[in-house]
Enzyme design. Structure first.
Site, PDB file in Angstrom:
ATOM      1  N   SER A 184      10.781  -2.829 -13.198  1.00 32.02           N
ATOM      2  CA  SER A 184      10.013  -3.992 -13.600  1.00 32.02           C
ATOM      3  C   SER A 184      10.915  -5.170 -13.987  1.00 32.02           C
ATOM      4  O   SER A 184      11.724  -5.622 -13.190  1.00 32.02           O
ATOM      5  CB  SER A 184       9.074  -3.591 -14.740  1.00 32.02           C
ATOM      6  OG  SER A 184       8.041  -4.518 -14.874  1.00 32.02           O
ATOM      7  N   ASP A 386       1.111  -0.028  -7.306  1.00 33.67           N
ATOM      8  CA  ASP A 386       1.373  -0.996  -8.373  1.00 33.67           C
ATOM      9  C   ASP A 386       0.927  -2.379  -7.925  1.00 33.67           C
ATOM     10  O   ASP A 386       1.169  -2.781  -6.785  1.00 33.67           O
ATOM     11  CB  ASP A 386       2.868  -1.008  -8.690  1.00 33.67           C
ATOM     12  CG  ASP A 386       3.228  -2.049  -9.738  1.00 33.67           C
ATOM     13  OD1 ASP A 386       2.404  -2.292 -10.637  1.00 33.67           O
ATOM     14  OD2 ASP A 386       4.338  -2.604  -9.659  1.00 33.67           O
ATOM     15  N   HIS A 448       3.265   1.796 -10.935  1.00 32.65           N
ATOM     16  CA  HIS A 448       4.342   0.924 -11.411  1.00 32.65           C
ATOM     17  C   HIS A 448       5.520   1.744 -11.935  1.00 32.65           C
ATOM     18  O   HIS A 448       6.673   1.331 -11.823  1.00 32.65           O
ATOM     19  CB  HIS A 448       3.776   0.034 -12.529  1.00 32.65           C
ATOM     20  CG  HIS A 448       4.738  -0.966 -13.075  1.00 32.65           C
ATOM     21  ND1 HIS A 448       5.172  -2.061 -12.374  1.00 32.65           N
ATOM     22  CD2 HIS A 448       5.344  -1.051 -14.297  1.00 32.65           C
ATOM     23  CE1 HIS A 448       5.995  -2.784 -13.117  1.00 32.65           C
ATOM     24  NE2 HIS A 448       6.121  -2.180 -14.287  1.00 32.65           N
TER      25      HIS A 448
END
Length: 642
Positions: A184, A386, A448
């Site tokens: 991320s 995601d 994710h």
């Protein structure tokens, strides 16, 4: 007299000064921490058996602002051909790397009731794992409340100070192959840290030795904000979240037009553009099901297969309900050596850190990723479910980027790198693409946080990237194939008793057995020689005595001599000594060889845990978000790129 008196005074003062210095020095030395101060001797809830070797605690990176970074280090379970260390970072900014340690790639997973189970797929198989809560204020790290960081260069500087001090504390790891991994918003953290390390390595006039940076791994990374913003709507179309030409689509397209204008006005050089972030917010609003029950109204932005309440995924992943109370337990805090200066309990994400860390003076890492690719291999991976940092945006970034003499997937003019199918243990796992020092992996049916869903598959990916080959170690490798071809034999954990250490132990046992046999033979031979000599001496003395006393006592003299010399006792003593000299006899060796061997790493049931399966919607119906420090729109931002 005056001079003598004055001289005496000075001598007295000097002695007092030396005494004061001597009393002060130990306190200074005591303030310097050693490895022992960070050693985790016990961990509440850990599985039975020997504890994994680990260290944890704080390292100060800025005394003026009381800035301290928290780390948790696990030693690798096995060593393949060389030592490796993986530094793991989560995103946010402001989200704790304990997410990675306790819910993704660490050796333990927290279960209900606060007990720990081994993670069958943890990355510490062939690599030392170093989890760091950063920037300061994140997770267990802390800083004065008026001193939160604001930019990525500041973060990288703190990390360099941390690593310098950490390697001084743990010099045995400084020569390891070093990999930096995360997910991320770590797509910003990792390249900045990598660039700082490479610059340090080039400046050998002041730095003692280079660090062996060997590669970067970034999952669902926030690397190119512009490409990611403009991928939200195409992703929504591809996954049926919004229908093209619908009223919802038109409203989202209107927000996208505003974003494009901002990007053209300089937004391409910014890490965050609020007008562009509203595209995702608009899509989540348009896809809300207001007729559903409260816990299922919104799509989960981290896994579009799931639904959530109005927080749209902020309650995810479900393990948070067990991880948060575990990391707030007093006995866990004590075990991990959390400083008393850390006044607040652990929270997954800190809104204050995120609120300050706007990176207004930082350029997005896509701007210098091509430069890094000339020096370091990089692996990007994406879970295809995601939304917030989706694979469509990552692929657009790669296609638009030029590096190492080519653009995008171009291998040579008119020739592009093929997308290869990847199967793992007989199931379709995803795809691989490789070109000019860049590897890109897509994980099917993953969120994710890819390691949360598929820890074993991600470790197979890691081992391939690090070129780990277990052929010299033993064990049962995973059935992992790219386009039908097996790569290097890499482990996925199911061999705690088949490592090279165990094989060496068996070989040493055999060698010890033969040495024992040989040694026993030598001892027996020596004893026989001694016995023969004594027997000869005995016969000589007996004959001499017999000739002297014969006719006086008859044969009684010989019998009394036999008893008096204690030869029977000598024989018994010699037999006991023979066994002791050889340490053990053959039967004891056989028993030792047949005894069950325990793995040196203490893993007794590491292979029992099955790989996680996709969760159904109800699994994610949790309570309030773990962070109590932010509300409203700020609450949405702080975990936006976790």
């Amino acid at each position: 007299m005056l001079l003598t008196h004055t001289s005496s005074r000075w001598r007295t003062a000097a002695v007092c000064a030396l005494a004061a210095t001597a009393s002060w020095l130990p306190s200074v030395q005591a303030a310097e921490k050693t490895q022992a101060d960070y050693f985790v001797s016990s961990l509440p809830g850990a599985p039975e058996g020997p504890l994994l070797k680990m260290h944890a605690g704080h390292i100060e990176v800025d005394a003026e602002h009381n800035s301290n970074l928290f780390f948790w280090h696990y030693e690798n379970r096995h060593i393949a051909d060389r030592q490796r260390t993986v530094l793991w970072l989560n995103g946010g900014p402001g989200c704790s790397s304990m997410d990675g340690a306790m819910m993704e790639i660490g050796p333990y997973r927290v279960k209900h009731g606060g007990h720990l189970e081994y993670n069958n797929g943890s990355w510490d198989e062939f690599a030392n794992m170093l989890f760091i809560d950063q920037p300061v204020g994140t997770g267990f790290s802390y800083v004065n409340t008026d001193s939160y960081l604001t930019d990525l260069d500041q973060m990288a500087e703190h990390m360099m100070i941390f690593l310098e001090k950490w390697f001084k504390l743990f010099p045995e790891y400084e020569n390891d192959d070093l990999y930096i991994a995360g997910e991320s918003y770590a797509g910003q953290h990792i390249p900045y840290i990598a660039r700082a390390i490479l610059n340090r390595n080039k400046n050998q006039n002041t730095d003692p030795k280079p660090w062996n940076l060997k590669g970067l791994l970034i999952g669902n990374g926030w690397i190119s904000p512009a490409d990611q913003y403009l991928a939200y709507l195409p992703f929504a179309y591809q996954n049926g979240m919004i229908q093209a030409d619908s009223d919802s689509a038109k409203r989202v397209e209107q927000q996208q037009s505003i974003c494009i204008q901002k990007l053209q006005d300089g937004g391409h050089d910014k890490v965050d553009t609020s007008e562009c972030e509203q595209i995702m917010v608009a899509i989540l609003e348009e896809t809300k099901d207001r007729k559903a029950d409260r816990m299922n109204q919104c799509l989960n932005m981290y896994d579009i297969r799931l639904r959530d309440d109005s927080s749209c995924g902020m309650n995810w992943p479900p393990d948070l309900t067990d991880v948060t109370p575990y990391l707030r337990r007093p006995d866990v805090i004590k075990a991990l050596h959390i400083n008393s200066d850390k006044k607040t309990g652990w929270s997954e994400c800190n809104g204050a850190v995120s609120g300050h860390f706007r990176a207004k003076n930082s350029v997005p890492t896509v701007k210098f990723l091509p430069e890094l690719l000339t020096e370091v291999p990089i692996l990007l991976f994406s879970g295809d479910k995601d939304f917030i940092c989706n694979h469509v945006g990552t692929e657009a970034m790669i296609e638009n980027m030029s590096w190492n003499g080519g653009k995008g997937w171009e291998v040579s003019p008119g020739v592009w790198a093929p997308k290869q199918d990847w199967t793992f243990e007989g199931e379709p796992a995803g795809t691989y693409q490789e070109v000019r020092n860049l590897t890109y992996v897509v994980f099917y049916n993953s969120s994710h946080m890819v390691p949360f869903d598929y820890p074993k598959r991600t470790r197979d990916m890691l081992d391939r990237f690090m070129n780990v080959d277990i052929s010299a170690i033993g064990g049962d490798p995973a059935d992992s194939r790219i386009d039908g071809e097996k790569g290097p034999l890499t482990s996925v954990g199911d061999h705690p008793n088949s490592t090279k250490a165990e094989e060496d132990k068996a070989q040493q046992l055999k060698e010890a057995e033969w040495k024992a046999y040989y040694r026993s033979g030598e001892v027996v031979l020596v004893i026989l020689i001694i016995v023969a000599c004594l027997w000869g001496a005995f016969l000589w003395r007996t004959r001499r005595s017999t000739s002297l006393y014969k006719g006086v006592d008859g044969d009684e003299g010989r019998e009394s001599l036999l008893t008096g010399m204690g030869l029977d006792n000598f024989r018994r003593g010699a037999r006991r000594h023979d066994v002791e000299a050889a340490d053990f006899d053959e039967r004891e060796l056989d028993d030792l060889d047949d005894a069950p061997k325990k793995p040196a790493n203490g893993y007794s049931n590491v292979n029992s845990e099955k790989e996680r399966q996709p969760h159904n919607d109800s699994t994610f119906s949790l309570g309030a978000d773990s962070d109590d420090e932010a509300e409203g729109s700020e609450r949405g931002r702080r975990k936006e790129h976790s």
